[in-house]
Scaffold this motif. Structure first.
Motif, PDB file in Angstrom:
ATOM      1  N   PRO A   1       0.844  -1.195  -0.123  1.00 12.22           N
ATOM      2  CA  PRO A   1       0.039  -0.005  -0.159  1.00 12.22           C
ATOM      3  C   PRO A   1       0.777   1.226   0.231  1.00 12.22           C
ATOM      4  CG  PRO A   1      -0.693  -1.551   1.378  1.00 12.22           C
ATOM      5  CD  PRO A   1       0.466  -2.049   1.403  1.00 12.22           C
ATOM      6  N   LYS A   2       0.644   2.172  -0.933  1.00 10.16           N
ATOM      7  CA  LYS A   2       1.289   3.605  -0.901  1.00 10.16           C
ATOM      8  C   LYS A   2       1.206   4.397   0.495  1.00 10.16           C
ATOM      9  CE  LYS A   2       0.548   4.323  -5.800  1.00 10.16           C
ATOM     10  NZ  LYS A   2      -0.079   5.172  -6.869  1.00 10.16           N
ATOM     11  N   LEU A   3       2.454   4.829   0.904  1.00  4.51           N
ATOM     12  CA  LEU A   3       2.137   5.760   1.931  1.00  4.51           C
ATOM     13  C   LEU A   3       2.801   7.110   1.578  1.00  4.51           C
ATOM     14  CD1 LEU A   3       3.401   3.512   5.096  1.00  4.51           C
ATOM     15  CD2 LEU A   3       1.148   4.090   4.345  1.00  4.51           C
ATOM     16  N   THR A   4       2.271   7.527   0.498  1.00  3.05           N
ATOM     17  CA  THR A   4       2.752   8.882   0.063  1.00  3.05           C
ATOM     18  C   THR A   4       2.573   9.834   1.128  1.00  3.05           C
ATOM     19  OG1 THR A   4       2.193   8.039  -2.053  1.00  3.05           O
ATOM     20  CG2 THR A   4       2.679  10.146  -2.022  1.00  3.05           C
ATOM     21  N   GLY A   5       3.609  10.674   1.365  1.00  3.46           N
ATOM     22  CA  GLY A   5       3.460  11.820   2.126  1.00  3.46           C
ATOM     23  C   GLY A   5       3.678  11.502   3.820  1.00  3.46           C
ATOM     24  N   TRP A   6       4.149  10.083   3.923  1.00  7.53           N
ATOM     25  CA  TRP A   6       4.304  10.068   5.293  1.00  7.53           C
ATOM     26  C   TRP A   6       5.827   9.987   5.426  1.00  7.53           C
ATOM     27  CZ3 TRP A   6       1.799   5.849   8.659  1.00  7.53           C
ATOM     28  CH2 TRP A   6       0.355   5.648   8.255  1.00  7.53           C
ATOM     29  N   GLY A   7       6.333  10.104   6.680  1.00 10.09           N
ATOM     30  CA  GLY A   7       7.499  10.074   7.140  1.00 10.09           C
ATOM     31  C   GLY A   7       7.875   8.820   7.561  1.00 10.09           C
ATOM     32  N   THR A   8       9.209   8.395   7.032  1.00 10.40           N
ATOM     33  CA  THR A   8       9.641   7.006   7.121  1.00 10.40           C
ATOM     34  C   THR A   8      11.190   6.959   7.384  1.00 10.40           C
ATOM     35  OG1 THR A   8      10.103   6.540   4.801  1.00 10.40           O
ATOM     36  CG2 THR A   8       7.907   6.167   5.430  1.00 10.40           C
ATOM     37  N   HIS A   9      11.559   5.907   8.251  1.00  8.15           N
ATOM     38  CA  HIS A   9      13.110   5.715   8.425  1.00  8.15           C
ATOM     39  C   HIS A   9      13.045   4.142   8.901  1.00  8.15           C
ATOM     40  CE1 HIS A   9      16.937   7.040   9.507  1.00  8.15           C
ATOM     41  NE2 HIS A   9      16.826   6.235  10.715  1.00  8.15           N
ATOM     42  N   TYR A  10      14.206   3.703   8.447  1.00  8.15           N
ATOM     43  CA  TYR A  10      14.818   2.515   8.810  1.00  8.15           C
ATOM     44  C   TYR A  10      15.930   2.608   9.786  1.00  8.15           C
ATOM     45  CZ  TYR A  10      15.782  -2.504   9.190  1.00  8.15           C
ATOM     46  OH  TYR A  10      16.258  -3.875   9.808  1.00  8.15           O
ATOM     47  N   GLU A  11      15.972   2.281  10.988  1.00  7.72           N
ATOM     48  CA  GLU A  11      17.181   2.467  11.929  1.00  7.72           C
ATOM     49  C   GLU A  11      17.659   1.065  12.260  1.00  7.72           C
ATOM     50  OE1 GLU A  11      20.042   4.808  13.906  1.00  7.72           O
ATOM     51  OE2 GLU A  11      18.122   5.364  12.831  1.00  7.72           O
ATOM     52  N   LYS A  12      19.158   0.879  12.001  1.00  2.00           N
ATOM     53  CA  LYS A  12      19.639  -0.606  12.025  1.00  2.00           C
ATOM     54  C   LYS A  12      20.851  -0.460  12.917  1.00  2.00           C
ATOM     55  CE  LYS A  12      21.650  -4.003   9.051  1.00  2.00           C
ATOM     56  NZ  LYS A  12      21.503  -4.378   7.483  1.00  2.00           N
ATOM     57  N   PHE A  13      21.139  -1.309  13.728  1.00  2.54           N
ATOM     58  CA  PHE A  13      22.405  -1.594  14.340  1.00  2.54           C
ATOM     59  C   PHE A  13      23.005  -2.941  14.226  1.00  2.54           C
ATOM     60  CE2 PHE A  13      25.399  -2.315  18.000  1.00  2.54           C
ATOM     61  CZ  PHE A  13      25.949  -1.369  18.081  1.00  2.54           C
ATOM     62  N   ASN A  14      24.258  -2.823  13.735  1.00  2.00           N
ATOM     63  CA  ASN A  14      25.195  -4.129  13.521  1.00  2.00           C
ATOM     64  C   ASN A  14      26.567  -3.867  13.784  1.00  2.00           C
ATOM     65  OD1 ASN A  14      25.799  -2.265  11.382  1.00  2.00           O
ATOM     66  ND2 ASN A  14      24.844  -3.790  10.069  1.00  2.00           N
TER      67      ASN A  14
END
Length: 285
Positions: free
Chosen positions: A173-186
């Motif tokens: 589903p489109k989330l146009t206009g949403w703020g998004t982020h993927y945070e990862k620790f390795n």
């Protein structure tokens, strides 16, 4: 180590691939990009009787706009997904997470569907699919069916697909206009996520109207952080509110301890990374 002997087939259509998989029996395996399967073959952790190579099934490649959603072919490479203008506009969380997958070589060979079907809880994309409420189109001898992300991931390295089924595409589903982020620790570049957080936030009049958060490697499957999502709704996009919501990240999780991190450390990471992901998502467009 040299893999055990197996039969090999390279179908050119979804129907032919399903037929070959069914003919191969329970011990047949699907080869997509091969970035997970080939090492397992060499170590004989996987000993298939038949290998069904999907590399020539062109119908399973590509990304197209389908109204309120994007449809991503299972054989689309990580690199193509990451660079897609459609993905960057309507599902940027996927592009953000894909950019952290392994290295350039793996992203050019590995596939979007292969990563999801492998269902490794330390993989980045299962939690993203969960956060985006994606659905999975699965094909088998009885036809095709759609499986929501909430039901697709069943256990460690286990999905809702039957042995004679394969993943054809993923509807996002489109989330146009949403703020998004993927945070990862390795521990090091190109390594699996010790913990990861996929976050999507929709703001209205300065406050959080809706939030979606899913966790990587905090259990045998990706976990939706429903407690965090509930705490975010109606809250101001301010540090205090974000921290308070992030403190609930560990609810409903079951992290394990291993050589990389203890369960307690993973729980701590989940809180820290959730706050960072929410902060970045709430201030981006």
């Amino acid at each position: 180590m040299i893999p055990a002997a197996f039969d090999y087939t390279r179908p050119t259509s979804v129907d032919d691939a399903v037929r070959a998989l069914a003919d191969g029996g329970e011990d047949a395996k699907v080869l997509a990009g091969g970035q997970s399967l080939i090492p397992m073959l060499r170590l004989r952790f996987a000993v298939p009787t038949t290998l069904v190579d999907l590399g020539a099934v062109d119908a399973m490649r590509g990304i197209h706009d389908d109204g309120d959603a994007l449809v991503i072919g299972a054989m689309t490479t990580h690199d193509d997904v990451m660079k897609s203008s459609l993905v960057q506009e309507h599902a940027p969380l996927i592009a953000q997470a894909t950019a952290t997958v392994a290295d350039r070589q793996v992203r050019h060979l590995g596939t979007f569907g292969g990563s999801l079907a492998h269902a490794d809880p330390a993989g980045d994309l299962p939690s993203v699919a969960s956060a985006l409420d994606a659905s999975f189109e699965v094909a088998g001898p009885s036809g095709r069916r759609s499986v929501p992300a909430s039901e697709f991931f069943v256990d460690y390295l286990t999905t809702a697909m039957e042995p004679d089924e394969l993943l054809v595409s993923v509807r996002v589903p489109k989330l146009t206009g949403w703020g998004t982020h993927y945070e990862k620790f390795n521990r090091m570049a190109q390594a699996w996520a010790m913990v990861g957080v996929a976050a999507a936030v929709r703001r209205s009049n300065g406050d959080i109207a809706e939030a979606r958060v899913a966790l990587t490697n905090m259990g045998p499957t990706p976990i939706r952080a429903h407690a965090v999502e509930e705490a975010m709704v109606g809250a101001p996009a301010e540090q205090g509110a974000l921290q308070a919501a992030a403190e609930r990240a560990g609810e409903g999780t079951s992290p394990t301890g291993d050589v990389s991190a203890s369960a307690e450390y993973r729980a701590h990471l989940a809180t820290v990374l959730t706050r960072r992901a929410l902060q970045a998502a709430a201030t981006s467009r």
